[in-house]
Design an enzyme around this catalytic site. Sequence first.
Site, mmCIF file in Angstrom:
data_model
loop_
_atom_site.group_PDB
_atom_site.id
_atom_site.type_symbol
_atom_site.label_atom_id
_atom_site.label_comp_id
_atom_site.label_asym_id
_atom_site.label_seq_id
_atom_site.Cartn_x
_atom_site.Cartn_y
_atom_site.Cartn_z
ATOM 1 N N GLY A 165 6.647 23.628 -17.984
ATOM 2 C CA GLY A 165 4.965 23.016 -17.815
ATOM 3 C C GLY A 165 5.042 22.797 -19.271
ATOM 4 O O GLY A 165 5.940 23.137 -19.955
ATOM 5 N N GLY B 271 4.985 23.964 -22.220
ATOM 6 C CA GLY B 271 5.091 25.373 -23.661
ATOM 7 C C GLY B 271 4.389 24.680 -24.413
ATOM 8 O O GLY B 271 3.973 25.640 -25.766
ATOM 9 N N ARG B 272 4.965 23.629 -25.022
ATOM 10 C CA ARG B 272 3.816 23.478 -26.362
ATOM 11 C C ARG B 272 3.653 22.332 -27.152
ATOM 12 O O ARG B 272 3.683 21.700 -27.350
ATOM 13 C CB ARG B 272 5.513 23.537 -27.235
ATOM 14 C CG ARG B 272 6.613 22.899 -27.139
ATOM 15 C CD ARG B 272 7.998 22.462 -28.217
ATOM 16 N NE ARG B 272 8.719 21.931 -27.925
ATOM 17 C CZ ARG B 272 9.468 21.739 -28.774
ATOM 18 N NH1 ARG B 272 8.995 22.183 -29.863
ATOM 19 N NH2 ARG B 272 10.568 21.111 -28.199
ATOM 20 N N GLY C 73 5.297 28.324 -28.894
ATOM 21 C CA GLY C 73 4.734 26.765 -28.619
ATOM 22 C C GLY C 73 4.578 26.001 -29.868
ATOM 23 O O GLY C 73 3.871 24.680 -29.831
ATOM 24 N N ARG D 271 2.989 10.979 -29.188
ATOM 25 C CA ARG D 271 3.909 10.209 -29.074
ATOM 26 C C ARG D 271 2.728 10.227 -27.178
ATOM 27 O O ARG D 271 1.916 10.223 -26.804
ATOM 28 C CB ARG D 271 4.971 11.118 -27.964
ATOM 29 C CG ARG D 271 4.773 11.468 -26.428
ATOM 30 C CD ARG D 271 6.543 12.538 -26.259
ATOM 31 N NE ARG D 271 6.872 12.994 -24.915
ATOM 32 C CZ ARG D 271 7.477 13.427 -24.815
ATOM 33 N NH1 ARG D 271 8.610 14.088 -24.993
ATOM 34 N NH2 ARG D 271 7.613 14.623 -23.470
ATOM 35 N N ASP E 232 13.153 17.958 -15.050
ATOM 36 C CA ASP E 232 12.098 17.878 -15.836
ATOM 37 C C ASP E 232 12.306 17.034 -16.968
ATOM 38 O O ASP E 232 11.249 16.574 -17.316
ATOM 39 C CB ASP E 232 11.791 19.145 -16.225
ATOM 40 C CG ASP E 232 12.572 20.102 -17.381
ATOM 41 O OD1 ASP E 232 13.358 20.370 -16.279
ATOM 42 O OD2 ASP E 232 12.179 20.188 -18.267
ATOM 43 N N ASN E 233 13.316 16.265 -17.220
ATOM 44 C CA ASN E 233 14.079 14.856 -18.421
ATOM 45 C C ASN E 233 13.616 14.412 -17.737
ATOM 46 O O ASN E 233 14.601 13.161 -18.459
ATOM 47 C CB ASN E 233 14.716 15.831 -19.365
ATOM 48 C CG ASN E 233 13.988 17.179 -20.235
ATOM 49 O OD1 ASN E 233 12.285 17.617 -20.129
ATOM 50 N ND2 ASN E 233 15.009 17.769 -21.033
ATOM 51 N N ASP F 290 12.280 12.869 -23.874
ATOM 52 C CA ASP F 290 12.475 14.333 -24.116
ATOM 53 C C ASP F 290 14.088 13.719 -24.801
ATOM 54 O O ASP F 290 14.827 14.670 -24.474
ATOM 55 C CB ASP F 290 12.759 15.713 -23.328
ATOM 56 C CG ASP F 290 11.468 16.021 -22.731
ATOM 57 O OD1 ASP F 290 10.308 15.527 -23.726
ATOM 58 O OD2 ASP F 290 11.095 17.071 -22.022
HETATM 59 P P1 AMP Z 1 12.568 20.920 -23.671
HETATM 60 O O1 AMP Z 1 13.905 21.688 -23.420
HETATM 61 O O2 AMP Z 1 12.109 20.409 -24.322
HETATM 62 O O3 AMP Z 1 12.957 19.775 -22.068
HETATM 63 O O4 AMP Z 1 11.675 22.088 -22.892
HETATM 64 C C1 AMP Z 1 11.941 23.133 -21.353
HETATM 65 C C2 AMP Z 1 10.816 24.097 -21.386
HETATM 66 O O5 AMP Z 1 10.419 24.707 -22.549
HETATM 67 C C3 AMP Z 1 9.507 22.252 -21.334
HETATM 68 O O6 AMP Z 1 8.834 23.603 -20.457
HETATM 69 C C4 AMP Z 1 8.539 23.270 -23.238
HETATM 70 O O7 AMP Z 1 7.450 22.812 -23.027
HETATM 71 C C5 AMP Z 1 9.705 24.520 -22.998
HETATM 72 N N1 AMP Z 1 9.452 24.664 -24.473
HETATM 73 C C6 AMP Z 1 10.360 24.568 -25.441
HETATM 74 N N2 AMP Z 1 10.611 24.605 -26.634
HETATM 75 C C7 AMP Z 1 8.800 25.712 -26.633
HETATM 76 C C8 AMP Z 1 8.583 26.685 -27.119
HETATM 77 N N3 AMP Z 1 8.462 26.673 -28.846
HETATM 78 N N4 AMP Z 1 7.734 27.250 -27.078
HETATM 79 C C9 AMP Z 1 6.719 27.469 -25.767
HETATM 80 N N5 AMP Z 1 7.129 26.429 -24.365
HETATM 81 C C10 AMP Z 1 8.548 25.878 -25.056
HETATM 82 MG MG MG Z 2 11.027 18.833 -21.573
#
Ligand code: AMP
Ligand code: MG
Length: 504
Positions: free
Chosen positions: A85, A87-88, A121, A172, A247-248, A257
């Site tokens: 979900g 997360g940030r 986050g 974005r 998810d990407n 992403d």
């Molecule tokens: P991503 O690799 O950016 O596609 O992120 C994968 C998952 O990790 C997604 O659910 C993001 O929301 C979560 N995420 C990435 N970085 C952070 C962070 N610094 N704090 C909390 N959640 C994160």
């Molecule tokens: Mg992502």
Amino acid sequence: MTWNFQNTYCKLSPILFRQVMAKTFPHPQICLFNEGLTHQLNLDSHLLQSQQGILWLSAQQLPPGAQPIALAYGGHQFGVFNILGDGRALLLGEHIDHRGNRWDIHLKGTGPTPFSRGGDGLAALGPMLREFLVSEALHYLKLPTTRSLAVLTTGEEVYRHNERLPGAILVRTAQSHIRIGTLQLAALISHDVLKELTNYTITRHYPWCLQENNPIYCFLSQVIDRLAHLVAQWMSIGFIHGVLNTDNMSISEETIDFGPCAFLDEYIPSLVLCSRDREGRYRYENQPNVTEWNLLCLIQALSPLIAAQNTNNVTDLTQEMLMHYRKRYQHYFNEIFCKKIGLKPNYPESVEMIHLLLKWMEGAKADFTNTFFWLTYHKESKNFWEKENSYLKALKVNFDEDFFHWYHKWRSLLEKQGTTLLDSQSQMREINPVIIPRNHLIEKAIHMAQKNHSIEEVKALWVALQNPYSVPNEGARFLKMVTPHPYQLPPQEHERVCQTFFGT
Ligand code: AMP
Ligand code: MG
């Protein structure tokens, strides 16, 4: 000229999102702002850059009509399914522009949400600038992508790898944030939620499928066609997404992403730069296969709905759909790459020329972008390769005997297909970029911003990336005796980016 939010996603089953608020930041400020995009959105760019606008874009104050939520989704990360979900990040709402287009306004780096899984986050400035530059570059390279409206610094520091870095927010836009992983999560929750989200997705992105006898079948084949097209386009500019987890991968065909993404310099099909991708799952050449794997996940997620609607059994339909994907991908790949070398698409001898060229490039370790650039802009003259020797060396195209063999074959084929070099070159100019966001250029610009507090290099690169198909120095049009633009040069050994990292 002001916000025009609708929040249709909030009307879906509440298990698909959580209401959230942004963290309070000490001193949000605009670092980079995309004025051109505000015109498309029909938003007042002055207002958005004012104190009021900054409070909106950092979600310190809610714009009228906004209803911020963090989206729930799942996803296969490197082949393993996880519940995920935002997360940030948070979705401010869906802004409707003057033409009736719907844009998700999404803020990344706004603080923890119920999906943060122990993460802070937050986002550091470097990765947010990177996403801004690369997504905007893809847009100007005519690829479907999420766009970037602004990067703000928060006034707070974030801690990454024992370093304190400026915290940032990326604003974005996207057609939506529904990913393959969102439908996977819905399938896991219940049949009703899956049905609800699938209907919503079809209505929002593929409404014409609702008129068909079998809307799910229509939806799947459309997504397959669009993703096949997207991947072929990535391949054509040497783009390596880097983390093609389900998810990407957006259901609306947009590139989404940009954490560890990169571009080919030398043509190395097995190139993998992402630090966490030890098996090379997301290497350049594997992107078409991985997309097929991701589509299989989508078909599996939708299978309860397919079974309810379809007279064929799901296994047959899955095979049929994957075959459809392979055919569409091959079609788009051939079409785009034939255009890159000015040949008529989908003739076996044209396609053979593509593969011969790529094979030569691989053996000679030639620069991918510059090889096509040279073919597109060179002027016919006797022994040009000797005259242009230093120029070619700088561009790292390394011509040799094998290349000239290919070149002569190519020229005969152009003639056989009834085109002149000049005519084919004018077609090639529309598709072969001169300037791409090379890894070392991005790294250098981001380093300056993050460590030296100077955004000028980022801005200069961004300006150049908005015109990827023009030769910066008009005199260079016919190459001879002209120094290449610095942004055209592949990295020196010490500038080479050997690894890219997740955007955390
Ligand atoms: P991503 O690799 O950016 O596609 O992120 C994968 C998952 O990790 C997604 O659910 C993001 O929301 C979560 N995420 C990435 N970085 C952070 C962070 N610094 N704090 C909390 N959640 C994160
Ligand atoms: Mg992502």
